[in-house]
Design a protein around this motif. Structure first.
Motif, PDB file in Angstrom:
ATOM      1  N   GLU A   1      16.281   1.565  -3.393  1.00 47.17           N
ATOM      2  CA  GLU A   1      15.384   2.630  -2.947  1.00 47.17           C
ATOM      3  C   GLU A   1      13.920   2.357  -3.290  1.00 47.17           C
ATOM      4  N   ASP A   2      13.638   1.276  -4.047  1.00 51.22           N
ATOM      5  CA  ASP A   2      12.254   0.980  -4.422  1.00 51.22           C
ATOM      6  C   ASP A   2      11.460   0.329  -3.296  1.00 51.22           C
ATOM      7  N   PHE A   3      12.150  -0.285  -2.328  1.00 47.08           N
ATOM      8  CA  PHE A   3      11.439  -1.009  -1.282  1.00 47.08           C
ATOM      9  C   PHE A   3      10.680  -0.017  -0.403  1.00 47.08           C
ATOM     10  N   ILE A   4       9.523  -0.462   0.118  1.00 45.89           N
ATOM     11  CA  ILE A   4       8.674   0.420   0.928  1.00 45.89           C
ATOM     12  C   ILE A   4       8.896   0.084   2.400  1.00 45.89           C
ATOM     13  N   LEU A   5       9.117   1.131   3.198  1.00 48.21           N
ATOM     14  CA  LEU A   5       9.313   0.951   4.642  1.00 48.21           C
ATOM     15  C   LEU A   5       8.007   1.287   5.347  1.00 48.21           C
ATOM     16  N   LEU A   6       7.541   0.350   6.182  1.00 48.02           N
ATOM     17  CA  LEU A   6       6.273   0.561   6.903  1.00 48.02           C
ATOM     18  C   LEU A   6       6.470   0.218   8.373  1.00 48.02           C
ATOM     19  N   ASP A   7       5.622   0.827   9.220  1.00 44.23           N
ATOM     20  CA  ASP A   7       5.572   0.330  10.598  1.00 44.23           C
ATOM     21  C   ASP A   7       4.612  -0.857  10.637  1.00 44.23           C
ATOM     22  N   LEU A   8       4.487  -1.491  11.788  1.00 50.79           N
ATOM     23  CA  LEU A   8       3.705  -2.730  11.868  1.00 50.79           C
ATOM     24  C   LEU A   8       2.213  -2.508  11.687  1.00 50.79           C
ATOM     25  N   ASP A   9       1.774  -1.247  11.746  1.00 54.83           N
ATOM     26  CA  ASP A   9       0.357  -0.943  11.501  1.00 54.83           C
ATOM     27  C   ASP A   9       0.096  -0.607  10.044  1.00 54.83           C
ATOM     28  N   GLY A  10       1.141  -0.636   9.224  1.00 56.87           N
ATOM     29  CA  GLY A  10       0.942  -0.420   7.794  1.00 56.87           C
ATOM     30  C   GLY A  10       1.120   1.025   7.356  1.00 56.87           C
ATOM     31  N   ASN A  11       1.556   1.892   8.244  1.00 49.48           N
ATOM     32  CA  ASN A  11       1.826   3.282   7.844  1.00 49.48           C
ATOM     33  C   ASN A  11       3.133   3.342   7.053  1.00 49.48           C
ATOM     34  N   VAL A  12       3.069   3.947   5.868  1.00 51.58           N
ATOM     35  CA  VAL A  12       4.269   4.047   5.035  1.00 51.58           C
ATOM     36  C   VAL A  12       5.199   5.117   5.608  1.00 51.58           C
ATOM     37  N   LEU A  13       6.445   4.720   5.871  1.00 51.06           N
ATOM     38  CA  LEU A  13       7.434   5.643   6.438  1.00 51.06           C
ATOM     39  C   LEU A  13       8.376   6.163   5.357  1.00 51.06           C
ATOM     40  N   GLU A  14       8.680   5.320   4.382  1.00 54.69           N
ATOM     41  CA  GLU A  14       9.537   5.717   3.269  1.00 54.69           C
ATOM     42  C   GLU A  14       9.090   4.986   2.018  1.00 54.69           C
ATOM     43  N   GLY A  15       9.171   5.679   0.879  1.00 52.22           N
ATOM     44  CA  GLY A  15       8.888   4.994  -0.379  1.00 52.22           C
ATOM     45  C   GLY A  15       7.714   5.601  -1.112  1.00 52.22           C
ATOM     46  N   SER A  16       7.850   5.726  -2.424  1.00 52.11           N
ATOM     47  CA  SER A  16       6.791   6.339  -3.226  1.00 52.11           C
ATOM     48  C   SER A  16       6.006   5.323  -4.037  1.00 52.11           C
ATOM     49  N   LEU A  17       6.472   4.076  -4.066  1.00 53.41           N
ATOM     50  CA  LEU A  17       5.752   3.052  -4.835  1.00 53.41           C
ATOM     51  C   LEU A  17       4.694   2.388  -3.954  1.00 53.41           C
ATOM     52  N   LYS A  18       3.726   1.733  -4.610  1.00 52.10           N
ATOM     53  CA  LYS A  18       2.690   0.997  -3.886  1.00 52.10           C
ATOM     54  C   LYS A  18       3.302  -0.319  -3.385  1.00 52.10           C
ATOM     55  N   PRO A  19       3.135  -0.645  -2.098  1.00 54.77           N
ATOM     56  CA  PRO A  19       3.750  -1.885  -1.596  1.00 54.77           C
ATOM     57  C   PRO A  19       3.022  -3.132  -2.125  1.00 54.77           C
ATOM     58  N   SER A  20       3.681  -4.285  -2.038  1.00 57.84           N
ATOM     59  CA  SER A  20       3.120  -5.591  -2.410  1.00 57.84           C
ATOM     60  C   SER A  20       1.697  -5.751  -1.890  1.00 57.84           C
ATOM     61  N   SER A  21       0.840  -6.409  -2.676  1.00 59.28           N
ATOM     62  CA  SER A  21      -0.533  -6.643  -2.207  1.00 59.28           C
ATOM     63  C   SER A  21      -0.578  -7.647  -1.061  1.00 59.28           C
ATOM     64  N   ASP A  22       0.557  -8.265  -0.750  1.00 58.98           N
ATOM     65  CA  ASP A  22       0.624  -9.169   0.394  1.00 58.98           C
ATOM     66  C   ASP A  22       1.121  -8.468   1.666  1.00 58.98           C
ATOM     67  N   THR A  23       1.258  -7.143   1.614  1.00 54.97           N
ATOM     68  CA  THR A  23       1.860  -6.407   2.739  1.00 54.97           C
ATOM     69  C   THR A  23       1.112  -6.622   4.054  1.00 54.97           C
ATOM     70  N   ALA A  24      -0.216  -6.516   4.031  1.00 55.49           N
ATOM     71  CA  ALA A  24      -0.974  -6.656   5.289  1.00 55.49           C
ATOM     72  C   ALA A  24      -0.745  -8.033   5.918  1.00 55.49           C
ATOM     73  N   SER A  25      -0.600  -9.045   5.077  1.00 55.09           N
ATOM     74  CA  SER A  25      -0.351 -10.391   5.603  1.00 55.09           C
ATOM     75  C   SER A  25       1.056 -10.526   6.187  1.00 55.09           C
ATOM     76  N   HIS A  26       2.046  -9.944   5.523  1.00 55.17           N
ATOM     77  CA  HIS A  26       3.394  -9.934   6.109  1.00 55.17           C
ATOM     78  C   HIS A  26       3.357  -9.249   7.482  1.00 55.17           C
ATOM     79  N   LEU A  27       2.720  -8.082   7.567  1.00 48.79           N
ATOM     80  CA  LEU A  27       2.703  -7.340   8.845  1.00 48.79           C
ATOM     81  C   LEU A  27       1.990  -8.141   9.927  1.00 48.79           C
ATOM     82  N   TYR A  28       0.893  -8.811   9.545  1.00 49.13           N
ATOM     83  CA  TYR A  28       0.181  -9.656  10.512  1.00 49.13           C
ATOM     84  C   TYR A  28       1.122 -10.709  11.093  1.00 49.13           C
ATOM     85  N   ILE A  29       1.901 -11.346  10.221  1.00 46.23           N
ATOM     86  CA  ILE A  29       2.843 -12.379  10.694  1.00 46.23           C
ATOM     87  C   ILE A  29       3.891 -11.755  11.632  1.00 46.23           C
TER      88      ILE A  29
END
Lengths: 215, 215, 215, 215
Positions: free
Chosen positions: B55-83
């Motif tokens: 339950e710790d993982f953060i669910l986001l759409d491809l634009d970076g909007n958090v859909l589920e999760g209360s923790l701060k996502p990895s600082s590499d998140t924007a780069s993952h989404l770009y890929i």
């Protein structure tokens, strides 16, 4: 009928490979020849070591006909069978990409005898065969041409094959090649290792072969 | 709705990183794209691997909007989404600072094909991208520009990114890059490794891609 | 009265040292300053990590008077206390002989910033102090003179000291120094690592300090 | 009658060897002298560490007569006994092929004092004896001639012998030699390590011998 417990023994031997740091992910494999039938039991292709079960191994005759097993055999199967056909003294074969030994293979160099442990176990240099295509008999032919009386050889750009009178001897040779390759590699970064004179190599090898262990 | 067990699978994949010696402390991360929704599940920032729960993982759409999760996502998140946005064939991404691969990255060098295992898995050199700032999309852009048909690339002064058709393929590529980088590194200390001819690289890669594993 | 669980926390922190490969046999130690009293809790001398119990740690005031504990404190105690007296911002200290970092110490060289992980965590080179005698305050003085704003420094011919706002931060710095030292060491065998420009180092460090983790 | 628990202690000491990465497969051995009888207890030849039981060790007098035990003793037994006969201060002996120390042995080089840990524990360089045949007393003679006041020495092309006032001290020396050899090896790849001045070596060694541990 297969020797009893041969499948369990082959599972145990496979588990020595990750335990001794010789394999990564699903790479590497062990086969054994059942001495009562002449058939060969080998690892399935691309299966994790921790997921292997005794019934997963594939039983084949020396011509490659599958006698038991529903999984696809290792892509090195034809090479294992080639070695068994040409070396009746061999009943166990191991293949790994263990890193220190494979480093020597990547520069295409044999490992000279700088360590008494190598004199004991191998009785000479560990030779390096040429580059061969994976998937057919080519690797097996290179091993048979190159290995001579050694329990193991390197394969250029590729890795290690070891052989033995049984599976356990072949696994021991795979473990010892990596240990020796690591120590020789370390020594070569310190300067020029001192070769062991050939007559000393032979005396060490004879003593070890005759006296070591519980006989 | 997410694929069932996707969170459990992502936890399992994360645990392969410390198990294979690819990460230290809280560094590194894995993400997967849920193929039914297109959403992305990723590691929280700065959390220990052994403390992660599904339950710790953060669910986001491809634009970076958090859909589920209360923790701060990895600082590499924007780069993952770009890929993910630029590579519709990619559904799993791994980032590590694994030491041997990162050593090549620190000198800004690609890893040439000296090993059949690299020909098999990567089909060519493992390229090295330039230096990018962490925290935004810059790393993702560098990866997309550099990686081509390879399952992985190095990032100068930084580490490794790998991609795959699913999370497991990306993790396998991260494990194999470090294994290959280690063996090539070792070989380079022994002398000049022998390059595998390009046509042999292609034959090995085609054979492996077609025949290896249980299909 | 000590903060509750401080002894249990110090045991947990000690166990991170062997777990991360930073210590051998009984070498190395961790201390923490109890922020409610200003007293310091430290490892007993020459005790195995696996044999440590919470009640084994020695509690001292900043002048070295033993307040609790029947065992002899670490031979580095006077140096830990010197650091605590001169650095009110420090509440945790770690000392190790971790091998890659100590290799840099044996040649008396600082570790330049070749890795984004070092820019992130250390914000600059990891400095190397001179050689000091063990057993008194001399090591502590060298650390205070040398460490500056870094969370860690090397000690010529000796090993590593790290500091932090709490014990966990100091342990993290000790783990990261060894990881960075290993990767930089590996890179230096491949050629000349590419330095990260100073302004990039500062941007990475500020980003990391501000944004990384769960805050 | 043997000291109570001597067989259990010897088993515990043997298990420290694989735990600390000093041995591979069945190589290496530990012996202890029972101080109440002067008899020596030693590992059987070629047995796996994980398969050893207290009753497997062989008890011999100093002339090599077997007093208890049905297994064949280590092929290094005659050398252990030679050392015990010539060094009444020694009650524990360890032999390994640990890789970093054995790399120094393969180039026939002593390990100079570049690390305070070596000054502490060894009080000087770790010497390297010449090449001897395995199986008789020759290795034991080389050790006695070479080791002097050091707790350990290298054997050219072969490995390491350590001695101690008890088995635990000899095992500690075997662990520390490998740790020191690794760090010195790493340092020598970075440039020229800085020697510790001889008077500093003596001050460190005296301090450590007098003050370290729980006494």
């Amino acid at each position: 009928m297969l020797l009893p417990n041969l499948r369990e023994e082959l599972l145990y031997l496979h588990l020595q490979l990750p335990k001794n740091g010789l394999v990564t992910w699903t790479s590497g494999n062990v086969s054994v020849r059942d001495v009562s039938t002449g058939w060969v039991l080998i690892k399935p292709s691309g299966v994790f070591y921790e997921n292997l079960h005794p019934e997963d191994f594939i039983l084949l005759d020396l011509d490659g006909n599958v006698l038991e097993g529903s999984l696809k055999p290792s892509s090195d199967t034809a090479s294992h069978l080639y070695i068994y056909r040409h070396r009746p003294d061999v009943n166990g074969i191991v293949h790994t990409h263990s890193p220190y030994a494979t480093a020597f293979a990547a520069v295409g160099k044999a490992i000279p005898v700088y360590l008494t442990a190598q004199a004991d176990e191998f009785g000479g240099a560990i030779p390096c065969a040429g580059l061969g295509l994976i998937g057919g008999e080519e690797i097996g032919k290179l091993v048979v041409e190159t290995i001579g009386t050694s329990p193991g050889c390197l394969l250029q750009n590729h890795g290690v094959f070891t052989i033995g009178k049984d599976g356990s001897s072949a696994v021991k040779a795979a473990v010892m090649i990596e240990d020796i390759a690591k120590t020789v590699w370390l020594a070569m970064q310190l300067g020029t290792p001192i070769p062991i004179p050939e007559d000393m190599v032979q005396r060490l090898h004879q003593r070890y072969t005759r006296d070591y262990g519980q006989g």
